[in-house]
Write a protein that holds these residues in place. Structure first.
Motif, PDB file in Angstrom:
ATOM      1  N   GLU A  52     -30.905 -44.544 -52.746  1.00  0.00           N
ATOM      2  CA  GLU A  52     -30.074 -45.410 -51.908  1.00  0.00           C
ATOM      3  C   GLU A  52     -30.921 -46.373 -51.097  1.00  0.00           C
ATOM      4  O   GLU A  52     -30.533 -47.531 -50.873  1.00  0.00           O
ATOM      5  CB  GLU A  52     -29.214 -44.540 -50.975  1.00  0.00           C
ATOM      6  CG  GLU A  52     -28.172 -45.317 -50.191  1.00  0.00           C
ATOM      7  CD  GLU A  52     -27.157 -45.992 -51.092  1.00  0.00           C
ATOM      8  OE1 GLU A  52     -26.622 -47.046 -50.684  1.00  0.00           O
ATOM      9  OE2 GLU A  52     -26.910 -45.485 -52.212  1.00  0.00           O
ATOM     10  N   LYS A  53     -32.078 -45.926 -50.663  1.00  0.00           N
ATOM     11  CA  LYS A  53     -32.984 -46.794 -49.896  1.00  0.00           C
ATOM     12  C   LYS A  53     -33.456 -47.970 -50.761  1.00  0.00           C
ATOM     13  O   LYS A  53     -33.525 -49.114 -50.292  1.00  0.00           O
ATOM     14  CB  LYS A  53     -34.179 -45.977 -49.402  1.00  0.00           C
ATOM     15  CG  LYS A  53     -35.097 -46.748 -48.479  1.00  0.00           C
ATOM     16  CD  LYS A  53     -36.209 -45.850 -47.951  1.00  0.00           C
ATOM     17  CE  LYS A  53     -37.136 -46.638 -47.024  1.00  0.00           C
ATOM     18  NZ  LYS A  53     -38.236 -45.771 -46.515  1.00  0.00           N
TER      19      LYS A  53
ATOM     20  N   ARG B  75     -31.846 -49.144 -53.353  1.00  0.00           N
ATOM     21  CA  ARG B  75     -30.671 -49.980 -53.610  1.00  0.00           C
ATOM     22  C   ARG B  75     -30.424 -50.944 -52.445  1.00  0.00           C
ATOM     23  O   ARG B  75     -30.106 -52.115 -52.645  1.00  0.00           O
ATOM     24  CB  ARG B  75     -29.457 -49.079 -53.850  1.00  0.00           C
ATOM     25  CG  ARG B  75     -28.210 -49.859 -54.231  1.00  0.00           C
ATOM     26  CD  ARG B  75     -27.055 -48.943 -54.599  1.00  0.00           C
ATOM     27  NE  ARG B  75     -27.264 -48.339 -55.914  1.00  0.00           N
ATOM     28  CZ  ARG B  75     -27.555 -47.069 -56.107  1.00  0.00           C
ATOM     29  NH1 ARG B  75     -27.685 -46.253 -55.068  1.00  0.00           N
ATOM     30  NH2 ARG B  75     -27.738 -46.595 -57.314  1.00  0.00           N
ATOM     31  N   GLU B  76     -30.577 -50.444 -51.223  1.00  0.00           N
ATOM     32  CA  GLU B  76     -30.398 -51.315 -50.059  1.00  0.00           C
ATOM     33  C   GLU B  76     -31.528 -52.337 -49.956  1.00  0.00           C
ATOM     34  O   GLU B  76     -31.299 -53.496 -49.590  1.00  0.00           O
ATOM     35  CB  GLU B  76     -30.348 -50.462 -48.789  1.00  0.00           C
ATOM     36  CG  GLU B  76     -29.118 -49.566 -48.684  1.00  0.00           C
ATOM     37  CD  GLU B  76     -29.152 -48.689 -47.449  1.00  0.00           C
ATOM     38  OE1 GLU B  76     -30.144 -48.788 -46.682  1.00  0.00           O
ATOM     39  OE2 GLU B  76     -28.208 -47.911 -47.237  1.00  0.00           O
TER      40      GLU B  76
ATOM     41  N   HIS C 143     -30.880 -55.055 -52.300  1.00  0.00           N
ATOM     42  CA  HIS C 143     -29.529 -55.601 -52.133  1.00  0.00           C
ATOM     43  C   HIS C 143     -28.625 -55.264 -53.318  1.00  0.00           C
ATOM     44  O   HIS C 143     -27.667 -55.997 -53.597  1.00  0.00           O
ATOM     45  CB  HIS C 143     -29.572 -57.125 -51.938  1.00  0.00           C
ATOM     46  CG  HIS C 143     -30.493 -57.572 -50.846  1.00  0.00           C
ATOM     47  ND1 HIS C 143     -30.227 -57.384 -49.500  1.00  0.00           N
ATOM     48  CD2 HIS C 143     -31.699 -58.185 -50.897  1.00  0.00           C
ATOM     49  CE1 HIS C 143     -31.209 -57.874 -48.764  1.00  0.00           C
ATOM     50  NE2 HIS C 143     -32.132 -58.358 -49.585  1.00  0.00           N
TER      51      HIS C 143
ATOM     52  N   ASP D 246     -26.581 -52.938 -53.420  1.00  0.00           N
ATOM     53  CA  ASP D 246     -25.315 -52.440 -52.914  1.00  0.00           C
ATOM     54  C   ASP D 246     -24.336 -53.572 -52.605  1.00  0.00           C
ATOM     55  O   ASP D 246     -23.198 -53.325 -52.203  1.00  0.00           O
ATOM     56  CB  ASP D 246     -25.539 -51.594 -51.664  1.00  0.00           C
ATOM     57  CG  ASP D 246     -26.294 -52.352 -50.574  1.00  0.00           C
ATOM     58  OD1 ASP D 246     -26.967 -53.347 -50.908  1.00  0.00           O
ATOM     59  OD2 ASP D 246     -26.207 -51.944 -49.405  1.00  0.00           O
ATOM     60  N   GLN D 247     -24.779 -54.813 -52.765  1.00  0.00           N
ATOM     61  CA  GLN D 247     -23.942 -55.976 -52.525  1.00  0.00           C
ATOM     62  C   GLN D 247     -23.305 -56.454 -53.832  1.00  0.00           C
ATOM     63  O   GLN D 247     -23.782 -56.127 -54.926  1.00  0.00           O
ATOM     64  CB  GLN D 247     -24.784 -57.115 -51.932  1.00  0.00           C
ATOM     65  CG  GLN D 247     -25.487 -56.763 -50.630  1.00  0.00           C
ATOM     66  CD  GLN D 247     -24.519 -56.630 -49.474  1.00  0.00           C
ATOM     67  OE1 GLN D 247     -23.455 -57.250 -49.469  1.00  0.00           O
ATOM     68  NE2 GLN D 247     -24.880 -55.815 -48.490  1.00  0.00           N
TER      69      GLN D 247
END
Length: 313
Positions: free
Chosen positions: A49-50, A52-53, A56, A58-59
């Protein structure tokens, strides 16, 4: 003339935009979740998840492209997942060996191919023409890595005239740099020269049959002046074109050549990034090469005005 230049500059904008869209899509065209692939098999969900953020991911896709394109326009190509260093910094560290290899190769190629093409056209269907065309066919047939290994065996291992591999930076002296780049440059140049020699011969044969060339002969002008001043200048447009188009082949050959001769350039950076699945670096390098090719082709288009007086816009 000014309108021609402006038109070519504007024509390059949509091409670069399409290239940018394609390069951005590379990550999303890969099978699986890019964040999972980058994190590795042993990563936990928090690490995935880190990443992915951080990228970006997760956008929404359109937002991701907007962020990526905006950063790219500011020469911010992101950070390497493997080394956490900016991609632009990694490219800047590797650009000298690649650019020097390309420049030296291009100089050697032109010095070999253009005279051979002129001589082949001048002695068309003769012994010299057949030998030069045989060289061209051989250059097309042998892959660059085969030529590289042959040159290493003969001139590095047996004769010990050149180093087997490695690169000497310009800070060590121009002669040292040229000495370290001789074998890889010649390996690339032999392949590239085969193409340019054939095109130069074909263009020169056409130019030598034109009326202005026959008039120059009738006036008693010397062979050198007829070939160089009259025929070669007229044949320059297709030769310049194939040099620009062939630069793509040269760039592709750089990746293989740098691996064979262990040159720490952008080609090696690309191979390492692909092996490590370092997608930001892969995207950045492809974008750099694409921008370079678009720039080269733009310069080729603009050079037409120097060789062809009909190109006035």
């Amino acid at each position: 003339m000014l309108r021609y230049i402006v038109g070519r500059l504007l024509a390059a904008v949509p091409i670069f935009a399409l290239v940018g869209i394609f390069i951005f899509s590379l990550v999303h065209l890969m099978p699986g979740d890019p964040a999972v692939l980058l994190a590795g098999d042993n990563a936990n969900p928090k690490q995935v998840e880190k990443i992915r953020e951080r990228l970006h991911l997760d956008q929404p896709v359109i937002v991701q492209f907007g962020i990526w394109a905006g950063n790219a326009l500011q020469l911010d190509l992101g950070d390497s997942v493997y080394s956490n260093q900016p991609v632009t910094k990694l490219i800047a560290q590797r650009i000298e060996p690649t650019m020097m290899l390309a420049v030296v190769t291009l100089v050697i190629t032109v010095l070999i191919a253009v005279p051979l093409g002129v001589i082949a056209a001048w002695r068309a269907n003769g012994l010299a023409d057949r030998l030069i065309m045989a060289f061209a066919v051989l250059g097309f047939s042998l892959p660059v890595f085969v030529i590289g290994y042959l040159l290493v065996y003969v001139f590095a291992v047996r004769l010990k005239w050149f180093p087997v591999q490695g690169y000497k930076p310009l800070e060590d002296g121009v002669l040292a740099t040229l000495h370290s780049l001789t074998l890889p440059s010649v390996a690339l140049a032999l392949v590239f020269a085969a193409l340019i020699a054939r095109v130069t011969r074909a263009s020169m044969l056409e130019a030598l049959n034109e009326n202005y060339t026959r008039t120059a002969r009738a006036k008693g002008l010397g062979t050198f002046r007829i070939l160089v001043v009259h025929a070669l200048k007229s044949a320059g447009v297709p030769v310049i074109t194939v040099i620009g188009i062939g630069f793509a082949t040269l760039v592709g050959g750089v990746v293989v050549t740098e691996s064979v001769f262990n040159i720490p350039g952008i080609g090696r950076l690309t191979v390492d990034a692909i092996t490590r699945r370092d997608y930001p670096v892969v995207q950045g390098v492809i974008l750099f090469f694409s921008a370079l090719l678009i720039l080269i082709n733009l310069l080729v288009d603009l050079s037409y005005a120097l060789f062809d007086p009909r190109v006035k816009g």
